[in-house]
Scaffold this motif. Structure first.
Motif, PDB file in Angstrom:
ATOM      1  N   PRO A  72      14.415   0.769   1.492  1.00 45.79           N
ATOM      2  CA  PRO A  72      13.621  -0.003   0.650  1.00 45.79           C
ATOM      3  C   PRO A  72      14.081  -1.249   0.357  1.00 45.79           C
ATOM      4  N   PRO A  73      13.411  -2.413   0.296  1.00 42.82           N
ATOM      5  CA  PRO A  73      11.819  -2.237   0.420  1.00 42.82           C
ATOM      6  C   PRO A  73      11.409  -3.100   1.694  1.00 42.82           C
ATOM      7  N   MET A  74      11.938  -2.525   2.921  1.00 36.90           N
ATOM      8  CA  MET A  74      11.692  -3.063   3.996  1.00 36.90           C
ATOM      9  C   MET A  74      10.424  -2.408   4.714  1.00 36.90           C
ATOM     10  N   ALA A  75       9.883  -2.918   5.620  1.00 33.50           N
ATOM     11  CA  ALA A  75       8.374  -2.510   6.285  1.00 33.50           C
ATOM     12  C   ALA A  75       8.438  -1.037   6.540  1.00 33.50           C
ATOM     13  N   GLY A  76       9.321  -0.668   7.020  1.00 35.16           N
ATOM     14  CA  GLY A  76       9.342   1.033   7.333  1.00 35.16           C
ATOM     15  C   GLY A  76       9.324   1.943   5.948  1.00 35.16           C
ATOM     16  N   PHE A  77       9.697   1.230   5.272  1.00 33.23           N
ATOM     17  CA  PHE A  77       9.866   1.973   3.814  1.00 33.23           C
ATOM     18  C   PHE A  77       8.305   2.080   3.356  1.00 33.23           C
ATOM     19  N   ILE A  78       7.589   0.890   3.427  1.00 34.12           N
ATOM     20  CA  ILE A  78       6.190   0.659   2.927  1.00 34.12           C
ATOM     21  C   ILE A  78       5.385   1.740   3.658  1.00 34.12           C
ATOM     22  N   SER A  79       5.405   1.884   4.960  1.00 32.45           N
ATOM     23  CA  SER A  79       4.635   2.606   5.720  1.00 32.45           C
ATOM     24  C   SER A  79       4.840   4.302   5.187  1.00 32.45           C
ATOM     25  N   LYS A  80       6.135   4.690   4.977  1.00 38.14           N
ATOM     26  CA  LYS A  80       6.356   5.837   4.919  1.00 38.14           C
ATOM     27  C   LYS A  80       6.065   6.382   3.456  1.00 38.14           C
ATOM     28  N   TRP A  81       6.319   5.315   2.612  1.00 38.18           N
ATOM     29  CA  TRP A  81       5.789   5.498   1.165  1.00 38.18           C
ATOM     30  C   TRP A  81       4.392   5.888   1.142  1.00 38.18           C
ATOM     31  N   TYR A  82       3.659   5.290   1.589  1.00 40.32           N
ATOM     32  CA  TYR A  82       2.076   5.358   1.667  1.00 40.32           C
ATOM     33  C   TYR A  82       1.679   6.679   2.295  1.00 40.32           C
ATOM     34  N   LEU A  83       2.238   7.009   3.337  1.00 44.21           N
ATOM     35  CA  LEU A  83       2.111   8.229   4.092  1.00 44.21           C
ATOM     36  C   LEU A  83       2.495   9.555   3.122  1.00 44.21           C
ATOM     37  N   LEU A 109       7.687  -8.798   1.280  1.00 43.71           N
ATOM     38  CA  LEU A 109       6.192  -9.826   0.770  1.00 43.71           C
ATOM     39  C   LEU A 109       5.046  -8.815   0.656  1.00 43.71           C
ATOM     40  N   ALA A 110       5.144  -7.492   0.761  1.00 44.48           N
ATOM     41  CA  ALA A 110       3.906  -6.697   1.001  1.00 44.48           C
ATOM     42  C   ALA A 110       3.030  -7.062  -0.239  1.00 44.48           C
ATOM     43  N   GLY A 111       3.184  -7.402  -1.109  1.00 45.05           N
ATOM     44  CA  GLY A 111       2.104  -7.446  -2.297  1.00 45.05           C
ATOM     45  C   GLY A 111       1.548  -8.809  -2.216  1.00 45.05           C
ATOM     46  N   MET A 112       1.952  -9.721  -1.375  1.00 41.47           N
ATOM     47  CA  MET A 112       1.164 -10.920  -1.237  1.00 41.47           C
ATOM     48  C   MET A 112      -0.168 -10.770  -0.674  1.00 41.47           C
ATOM     49  N   PRO A 113      -1.186 -11.731  -1.035  1.00 43.32           N
ATOM     50  CA  PRO A 113      -2.442 -11.917  -0.355  1.00 43.32           C
ATOM     51  C   PRO A 113      -2.281 -12.099   1.148  1.00 43.32           C
ATOM     52  N   LEU A 114      -3.145 -11.129   1.982  1.00 41.12           N
ATOM     53  CA  LEU A 114      -3.253 -11.154   3.282  1.00 41.12           C
ATOM     54  C   LEU A 114      -2.030 -10.840   4.027  1.00 41.12           C
ATOM     55  N   SER A 115      -0.957 -10.105   3.204  1.00 39.74           N
ATOM     56  CA  SER A 115      -0.120  -9.501   4.046  1.00 39.74           C
ATOM     57  C   SER A 115      -0.536  -8.272   4.894  1.00 39.74           C
ATOM     58  N   PRO A 116       0.105  -7.728   5.755  1.00 44.58           N
ATOM     59  CA  PRO A 116      -0.374  -6.589   6.377  1.00 44.58           C
ATOM     60  C   PRO A 116      -0.826  -5.638   5.638  1.00 44.58           C
ATOM     61  N   LEU A 117      -0.054  -5.167   4.245  1.00 51.76           N
ATOM     62  CA  LEU A 117      -0.472  -4.018   3.554  1.00 51.76           C
ATOM     63  C   LEU A 117      -1.909  -4.301   2.902  1.00 51.76           C
ATOM     64  N   GLN A 118      -1.787  -5.495   2.381  1.00 46.76           N
ATOM     65  CA  GLN A 118      -3.109  -6.079   1.444  1.00 46.76           C
ATOM     66  C   GLN A 118      -4.210  -5.982   2.707  1.00 46.76           C
ATOM     67  N   TRP A 119      -4.088  -6.396   3.963  1.00 43.26           N
ATOM     68  CA  TRP A 119      -5.164  -6.300   4.730  1.00 43.26           C
ATOM     69  C   TRP A 119      -5.732  -4.956   5.149  1.00 43.26           C
ATOM     70  N   VAL A 120      -4.736  -3.960   5.491  1.00 44.49           N
ATOM     71  CA  VAL A 120      -5.044  -2.686   5.409  1.00 44.49           C
ATOM     72  C   VAL A 120      -5.532  -2.086   4.321  1.00 44.49           C
ATOM     73  N   ILE A 121      -5.290  -2.580   3.117  1.00 49.55           N
ATOM     74  CA  ILE A 121      -6.116  -1.828   2.003  1.00 49.55           C
ATOM     75  C   ILE A 121      -7.460  -2.290   2.180  1.00 49.55           C
ATOM     76  N   LEU A 122      -7.522  -3.463   2.568  1.00 47.43           N
ATOM     77  CA  LEU A 122      -9.065  -3.859   2.755  1.00 47.43           C
ATOM     78  C   LEU A 122      -9.820  -3.148   3.667  1.00 47.43           C
ATOM     79  N   ILE A 123      -9.359  -3.050   4.881  1.00 46.52           N
ATOM     80  CA  ILE A 123      -9.677  -1.866   5.849  1.00 46.52           C
ATOM     81  C   ILE A 123     -10.102  -0.581   5.191  1.00 46.52           C
ATOM     82  N   SER A 124      -9.155  -0.099   4.426  1.00 46.66           N
ATOM     83  CA  SER A 124      -9.227   1.351   4.148  1.00 46.66           C
ATOM     84  C   SER A 124     -10.633   1.510   3.324  1.00 46.66           C
ATOM     85  N   GLU A 125     -10.864   0.101   2.480  1.00 51.40           N
ATOM     86  CA  GLU A 125     -12.015   0.126   1.599  1.00 51.40           C
ATOM     87  C   GLU A 125     -13.346   0.058   2.279  1.00 51.40           C
TER      88      GLU A 125
END
Length: 489
Positions: A390-401, A471-487
């Protein structure tokens, strides 16, 4: 149909036309070929940026051409489309720059870069396909355009790898085609629809199950799901830019993207679960995650270890799709981006080691961190991210999984993630120890970095990999875009 609405077509054509021009130029027109490569990649990135902003606003992009009664060629762009083509557009520009520096002194450059551009056109077509027929056209075009890249060196070993690659991918394409034809017979020509267009009343359950399994196998070959994965480590005989292409941007991502379309937009989550196919996909993905990691432990070649790591890591995406809850979906789909950024950085670094100091085996990495600090710095951050620090990209993926598995009551998912993380550490940390904490052998102490044409792309992708986590919490980061997709799923 307006030019704006037809933007997916122009994205495909930007690379397709570049391919035609490069083939026509031949090897002699070096500067013109380089300009064409870079210009096409930049134009494509601009077009994708326009589409990204449009999809975020809710604009409609698409076109359709009737080829025969009941048979249409359809391109469109939704949030899931933009996830793959944005990643591809960014990384293809960087990979093009890297490939120019890596291969410009080698023979058959026009052939390589011509198929290279054709490959990106096929990937953009797969991502933008609006129905299964269009998806299949570009899916098979990708197979045919990547084979010359795998066999580029023309050695007996490369030709054997290419033969194996074709045997697997064409067999997968055949299974996919049979599934598509069968579904066309029972359901008719229906476009991709959020939530799926197949219902339990479309055909009998055994028929629907068989067609699902055929299409899952067809896409699972390129996604390197066990036991359809063996072509991928063998294909590492290809040059480093091709390895980066296969693992981070094109083939394996197109395969797992096809799995996502199958579950989300053909069968839908509810029917997939009703048929029990979610358990099948979850089981295969979980086994592949562990199996690929174990195989990576025993690989002594750098690119081979990275290849087995890809076999494991891409199945994180399949696991997230199978679990299907919103949190797991986020974890799986965001890993499509995160794995691409991390893995392309690692393969660029492997190419730098090979090109600069002829280091291809892990046993040769002793002390290389001090000889190539920038390259190995990028490798270190990408490897730690793969492990899931943490808080690198791989951690973000595994955390949500992990959260997704717990939320759905599938607590075994957490066990898979823990085991995988430990195995990730077991095959990456010894490489870092050798690079930074073991003295180099006598005569291997020259401090020389990779040339800028190779180093700059490596540092760019490394920064993107680090930034997508921090920067996963920033607008239009990969995480934020995927949250939009999931909705919208």
């Amino acid at each position: 149909m307006s030019l704006y609405a037809a933007m997916p077509l122009w994205v495909v054509l930007s690379s397709l036309l570049a391919s035609v021009i490069i083939f026509a130029l031949g090897d002699e027109w070096r500067r013109t070929r380089t300009f064409t490569n870079i210009a096409a990649a930049v134009i494509k990135l601009i077009l994708v940026g326009i589409m990204l902003a449009g999809v975020a606003r809710g604009d409609d992009f698409g076109m359709r051409v009737t080829l025969a009664p009941g048979l249409e060629f359809v391109l469109h762009a939704d949030a899931l489309t933009m996830l793959l083509i944005t990643l591809s557009a960014i990384l293809w520009l960087v990979t093009t720059i890297y490939a120019i520096g890596y291969l410009e002194d080698s023979p058959n450059r026009a052939r390589f870069f011509g198929f290279f551009s054709l490959c990106v056109a096929a990937t953009m077509g797969v991502a933008s396909a609006g129905n299964l027929f269009t998806f299949f056209i570009f899916y098979e075009l990708l197979t045919l355009s990547t084979w010359p890249l795998v066999v580029h060196r023309g050695t007996p070993r490369a030709l054997r790898a290419g033969k194996k690659y074709l045997a697997y991918t064409l067999s997968g394409g055949t299974m996919l085609l049979i599934g598509i034809i069968g579904l066309h017979v029972v359901a008719g020509p229906v476009d991709f629809v959020h939530g799926g267009f197949v219902t339990e009343h479309t055909a009998s359950r055994p028929v629907l199950t068989l067609l699902f399994l055929l299409m899952l196998a067809g896409t699972g070959v390129k996604a390197a799901l066990f036991p359809l994965h063996a072509w991928l480590p063998t294909a590492m005989v290809a040059p480093a830019p091709v390895s980066a292409l296969l693992h981070a941007v094109a083939v394996v991502k197109v395969g797992i993207f096809g799995v996502a379309r199958l579950v989300y937009d053909v069968y839908g989550l509810e029917l997939t679960a009703l048929l029990g196919m979610d358990h099948v996909l979850a089981g295969v993905a979980a086994f592949t995650i562990i199996y690929g990691s174990v195989q990576a432990l025993f690989a002594g070649n750098i690119k081979q270890r990275l290849a087995w790591s890809t076999v494991s890591q891409v199945s994180y995406i399949g696991l997230g799709i199978a679990i299907a809850g919103p949190l797991a979906t986020i974890g799986g789909l965001v890993h499509l981006v995160h794995q691409g950024l991390m893995k392309i950085t690692l393969f660029f670094c492997a190419g730098n080691l090979s090109k600069t100091h002829e280091i291809k085996e892990i046993a040769q990495m002793d002390g290389v961190g001090w000889r190539m600090p920038w390259t190995m710095g990028a490798f270190t951050f990408a490897a730690l991210s793969m492990i899931g620090v943490p808080p690198m990209a791989g951690f973000i993926s595994k955390w949500y999984l992990g959260l997704g598995g717990a939320a759905s009551g599938d607590y075994w998912v957490i066990g898979v993630l823990v085991a995988s993380t430990l195995l990730n550490a077991a095959y990456f940390l010894p490489m870092l120890r050798r690079a930074w904490f073991v003295e180099p052998v006598a005569g291997a102490t020259e401090r020389r970095e990779a040339p800028l044409s190779l180093l700059v792309p490596t540092l760019i992708t490394g920064l993107l990999a680090v930034g997508s986590g921090f920067l996963a919490g920033m607008p239009l980061s990969p995480l934020q875009w995927v949250i939009l997709i999931s909705e919208r799923i």
